[in-house]
Design a protein around this motif. Structure first.
Motif, PDB file in Angstrom:
ATOM      1  N   LEU A  86      -7.813   1.040  -5.193  1.00  0.00           N
ATOM      2  CA  LEU A  86      -7.633  -0.147  -6.032  1.00  0.00           C
ATOM      3  C   LEU A  86      -8.840  -1.079  -5.944  1.00  0.00           C
ATOM      4  CD1 LEU A  86      -3.877  -1.129  -5.424  1.00  0.00           C
ATOM      5  CD2 LEU A  86      -4.885  -0.050  -7.439  1.00  0.00           C
ATOM      6  N   PHE A  87      -9.438  -1.166  -4.776  1.00  0.00           N
ATOM      7  CA  PHE A  87     -10.609  -2.033  -4.618  1.00  0.00           C
ATOM      8  C   PHE A  87     -11.753  -1.570  -5.515  1.00  0.00           C
ATOM      9  CE2 PHE A  87      -9.999  -4.162  -0.198  1.00  0.00           C
ATOM     10  CZ  PHE A  87      -8.766  -4.641  -0.626  1.00  0.00           C
ATOM     11  N   ALA A  88     -11.938  -0.245  -5.617  1.00  0.00           N
ATOM     12  CA  ALA A  88     -13.004   0.283  -6.461  1.00  0.00           C
ATOM     13  C   ALA A  88     -12.731  -0.025  -7.928  1.00  0.00           C
ATOM     14  CB  ALA A  88     -13.143   1.793  -6.255  1.00  0.00           C
ATOM     15  N   ILE A  89     -11.464   0.051  -8.328  1.00  0.00           N
ATOM     16  CA  ILE A  89     -11.100  -0.284  -9.710  1.00  0.00           C
ATOM     17  C   ILE A  89     -11.365  -1.767  -9.972  1.00  0.00           C
ATOM     18  CG2 ILE A  89      -9.179  -0.441 -11.332  1.00  0.00           C
ATOM     19  CD1 ILE A  89      -7.974   2.022  -9.979  1.00  0.00           C
ATOM     20  N   ALA A  90     -11.028  -2.603  -8.994  1.00  0.00           N
ATOM     21  CA  ALA A  90     -11.284  -4.046  -9.139  1.00  0.00           C
ATOM     22  C   ALA A  90     -12.773  -4.316  -9.301  1.00  0.00           C
ATOM     23  CB  ALA A  90     -10.736  -4.798  -7.928  1.00  0.00           C
ATOM     24  N   ALA A  91     -13.607  -3.627  -8.518  1.00  0.00           N
ATOM     25  CA  ALA A  91     -15.061  -3.808  -8.615  1.00  0.00           C
ATOM     26  C   ALA A  91     -15.564  -3.371  -9.984  1.00  0.00           C
ATOM     27  CB  ALA A  91     -15.761  -3.019  -7.515  1.00  0.00           C
ATOM     28  N   LEU A  92     -15.021  -2.264 -10.493  1.00  0.00           N
ATOM     29  CA  LEU A  92     -15.433  -1.777 -11.816  1.00  0.00           C
ATOM     30  C   LEU A  92     -15.074  -2.790 -12.902  1.00  0.00           C
ATOM     31  CD1 LEU A  92     -16.570   0.471 -13.611  1.00  0.00           C
ATOM     32  CD2 LEU A  92     -14.276   1.485 -13.662  1.00  0.00           C
TER      33      LEU A  92
ATOM     34  N   GLY B 219      -2.853  -5.785   4.232  1.00  0.00           N
ATOM     35  CA  GLY B 219      -3.705  -4.777   4.855  1.00  0.00           C
ATOM     36  C   GLY B 219      -3.684  -3.466   4.099  1.00  0.00           C
ATOM     37  N   ASN B 220      -2.547  -3.144   3.485  1.00  0.00           N
ATOM     38  CA  ASN B 220      -2.420  -1.874   2.755  1.00  0.00           C
ATOM     39  C   ASN B 220      -3.185  -1.871   1.432  1.00  0.00           C
ATOM     40  OD1 ASN B 220      -0.838  -0.738   4.739  1.00  0.00           O
ATOM     41  ND2 ASN B 220       1.115  -1.206   3.717  1.00  0.00           N
ATOM     42  N   LEU B 221      -3.581  -3.043   0.958  1.00  0.00           N
ATOM     43  CA  LEU B 221      -4.306  -3.095  -0.318  1.00  0.00           C
ATOM     44  C   LEU B 221      -5.568  -2.241  -0.277  1.00  0.00           C
ATOM     45  CD1 LEU B 221      -4.112  -6.872  -1.331  1.00  0.00           C
ATOM     46  CD2 LEU B 221      -2.969  -4.946  -2.435  1.00  0.00           C
ATOM     47  N   SER B 222      -6.196  -2.181   0.884  1.00  0.00           N
ATOM     48  CA  SER B 222      -7.466  -1.468   0.989  1.00  0.00           C
ATOM     49  C   SER B 222      -7.301   0.045   1.002  1.00  0.00           C
ATOM     50  CB  SER B 222      -8.210  -1.905   2.259  1.00  0.00           C
ATOM     51  OG  SER B 222      -7.447  -1.591   3.414  1.00  0.00           O
ATOM     52  N   VAL B 223      -6.070   0.538   1.170  1.00  0.00           N
ATOM     53  CA  VAL B 223      -5.856   1.988   1.196  1.00  0.00           C
ATOM     54  C   VAL B 223      -5.047   2.475  -0.004  1.00  0.00           C
ATOM     55  CG1 VAL B 223      -6.055   2.123   3.697  1.00  0.00           C
ATOM     56  CG2 VAL B 223      -3.806   1.723   2.675  1.00  0.00           C
ATOM     57  N   GLN B 224      -4.564   1.541  -0.812  1.00  0.00           N
ATOM     58  CA  GLN B 224      -3.786   1.953  -1.988  1.00  0.00           C
ATOM     59  C   GLN B 224      -4.705   2.498  -3.069  1.00  0.00           C
ATOM     60  OE1 GLN B 224      -1.413  -1.377  -3.190  1.00  0.00           O
ATOM     61  NE2 GLN B 224       0.034  -1.180  -1.503  1.00  0.00           N
ATOM     62  N   THR B 225      -4.191   3.484  -3.812  1.00  0.00           N
ATOM     63  CA  THR B 225      -4.987   4.124  -4.854  1.00  0.00           C
ATOM     64  C   THR B 225      -4.219   4.162  -6.174  1.00  0.00           C
ATOM     65  OG1 THR B 225      -4.156   6.341  -4.289  1.00  0.00           O
ATOM     66  CG2 THR B 225      -6.176   5.597  -3.187  1.00  0.00           C
ATOM     67  N   LEU B 226      -4.963   4.339  -7.257  1.00  0.00           N
ATOM     68  CA  LEU B 226      -4.393   4.546  -8.577  1.00  0.00           C
ATOM     69  C   LEU B 226      -5.109   5.745  -9.175  1.00  0.00           C
ATOM     70  CD1 LEU B 226      -2.498   3.476 -10.812  1.00  0.00           C
ATOM     71  CD2 LEU B 226      -4.417   2.108 -11.661  1.00  0.00           C
ATOM     72  N   TRP B 227      -4.330   6.808  -9.451  1.00  0.00           N
ATOM     73  CA  TRP B 227      -4.925   8.075  -9.913  1.00  0.00           C
ATOM     74  C   TRP B 227      -5.958   8.598  -8.915  1.00  0.00           C
ATOM     75  CZ3 TRP B 227      -5.801   4.418 -14.325  1.00  0.00           C
ATOM     76  CH2 TRP B 227      -4.660   4.303 -15.103  1.00  0.00           C
ATOM     77  N   GLY B 228      -5.707   8.344  -7.624  1.00  0.00           N
ATOM     78  CA  GLY B 228      -6.602   8.831  -6.590  1.00  0.00           C
ATOM     79  C   GLY B 228      -7.812   7.954  -6.343  1.00  0.00           C
ATOM     80  N   ILE B 229      -7.956   6.868  -7.106  1.00  0.00           N
ATOM     81  CA  ILE B 229      -9.094   5.959  -6.961  1.00  0.00           C
ATOM     82  C   ILE B 229      -8.628   4.705  -6.228  1.00  0.00           C
ATOM     83  CG2 ILE B 229     -10.882   4.658  -8.167  1.00  0.00           C
ATOM     84  CD1 ILE B 229     -10.485   6.540 -10.534  1.00  0.00           C
TER      85      ILE B 229
END
Length: 343
Positions: free
Chosen positions: A181-187, A169-179
């Motif tokens: 993780l889901f958005a990075i995966a999509a990119l 469940g926490n995967l959807s709220v984790q970030t990397l450099w403020g972004i």
């Protein structure tokens, strides 16, 4: 002398390349997205607050991944209307796995979701190519078949995030450099898909198939294999999106993903992928998905009623199709003029 002349020669070429970027459909959609964000932020400054930006990125992630997969199919002059049902099966399957095997490794859940989506996509591709029936008809049928299977499987059962490991469940709220993780995966998905479509022969074959299937077959392209592969890729990405959905949202059940297919088709068309195949990019489809999800959030931030939100999206879809038709007619006219001059 060559060293002196080379910059003068390179500048016009660079200018033409830059000009092509500015007149491309992708740039037009990106410009519309930028204008939408700026106008909404001026009217409602909270729209671009830190949490608001994160929500926009997270909300568009699932649509971006699905739009990339569907764009690959549409480029071949096909369509997959069952993607909403595939996402529902993958999402509910994710909840079922964690319910039955609480200690199952999270990476394995992602693999199972992707494989499930790929198998369902393969069914669509095989039936379309072997039966020779338009994909619109076949996938409309599998939309209801897959949804019926999900309804029979899920019934009234709902799996909530509380039923799953906290780490998932926490995967959807984790970030990397403020972004997120889901958005990075999509990119990453967009970049890899773009490289495949333009950097490999298989990707270029898909464009050839969409432009003229019979000519592609005569040229020696394995049309059946390529089209089935496109459906498999779309199904796999939709399966991935289903797992991400299960992590992102509070519950999954029988109606998960209902209606998503129309929104993803809209995103692909708005992003510049020709509905009759042969042109467009996965990058444009991804930007189209971001535009539609951002528009929904922007209209809500501007207190526009839900009815008008849907109406505006409908107008945008019609405008995109009309623009694609106008550009196609103009391109065909230019080709005829060019051929006449060469005769």
């Amino acid at each position: 002398m060559s060293q002196i002349l080379s910059p003068a020669i390179e500048r016009p070429a660079a200018g033409r390349a830059l000009g092509r970027i500015f007149v491309s459909r992708e740039f037009s959609v990106f410009a519309a997205l930028a204008v939408l964000i700026i106008v909404t932020a001026v009217v409602n400054p909270r729209f671009l607050a830190a949490q608001g930006v994160k929500d926009l990125l997270l909300n568009s992630t699932i649509f971006v991944i699905m739009a990339v997969g569907l764009a690959v199919v549409v480029i071949t002059n096909n369509v997959d209307l069952s993607i909403g049902s595939i996402l529902g099966l993958s999402a509910f399957g994710t909840g079922s796995l964690f319910h039955a095997f609480p200690s199952i490794p999270i990476p394995l859940v992602f693999v199972i979701g992707i494989v499930l989506g790929a198998l369902l996509g393969a069914i669509n591709g095989l039936v379309v190519t072997i039966a020779g029936v338009p994909s619109l008809v076949i996938t409309l049928g599998t939309l209801y078949i897959f949804r019926g299977i999900n309804n029979a499987w899920a019934g009234s059962t709902q799996y909530f995030i509380g039923n799953e490991p906290k780490a998932f469940g926490n995967l959807s709220v984790q970030t990397l450099w403020g972004i997120p993780l889901f958005a990075i995966a999509a990119l990453i998905v967009v970049i890899l898909a773009a490289i495949f479509m333009f950097g490999t022969r298989a990707g270029r074959d898909l464009y050839a198939i969409g432009s003229d299937t019979e000519a592609a077959r005569l040229f020696g392209i394995n049309v059946t294999g390529r089209v089935v592969g496109a459906f498999v890729a779309s199904g796999a990405l939709t399966g991935l999106a289903g797992v991400l959905y299960a992590s992102r949202f509070n519950s999954v059940g029988a109606d998960t993903g209902t209606g998503f297919e129309l929104q993803i088709v809209a995103a692909v068309v708005v992003g510049g992928v020709a509905i009759f195949g042969g042109s467009g990019t996965v990058t444009g489809a991804a930007i189209g998905a971001v535009l539609l999800t951002t528009m929904t959030g922007a209209l809500a931030a501007l207190n526009v009623s839900k009815f008008w939100q849907q109406a505006i999206v409908g107008v945008l879809i019609i405008a995109a199709i009309l623009l694609d038709r106008i550009l196609s007619v103009r391109t065909a006219r230019k080709l005829r003029v060019s051929e006449a001059r060469n005769v």
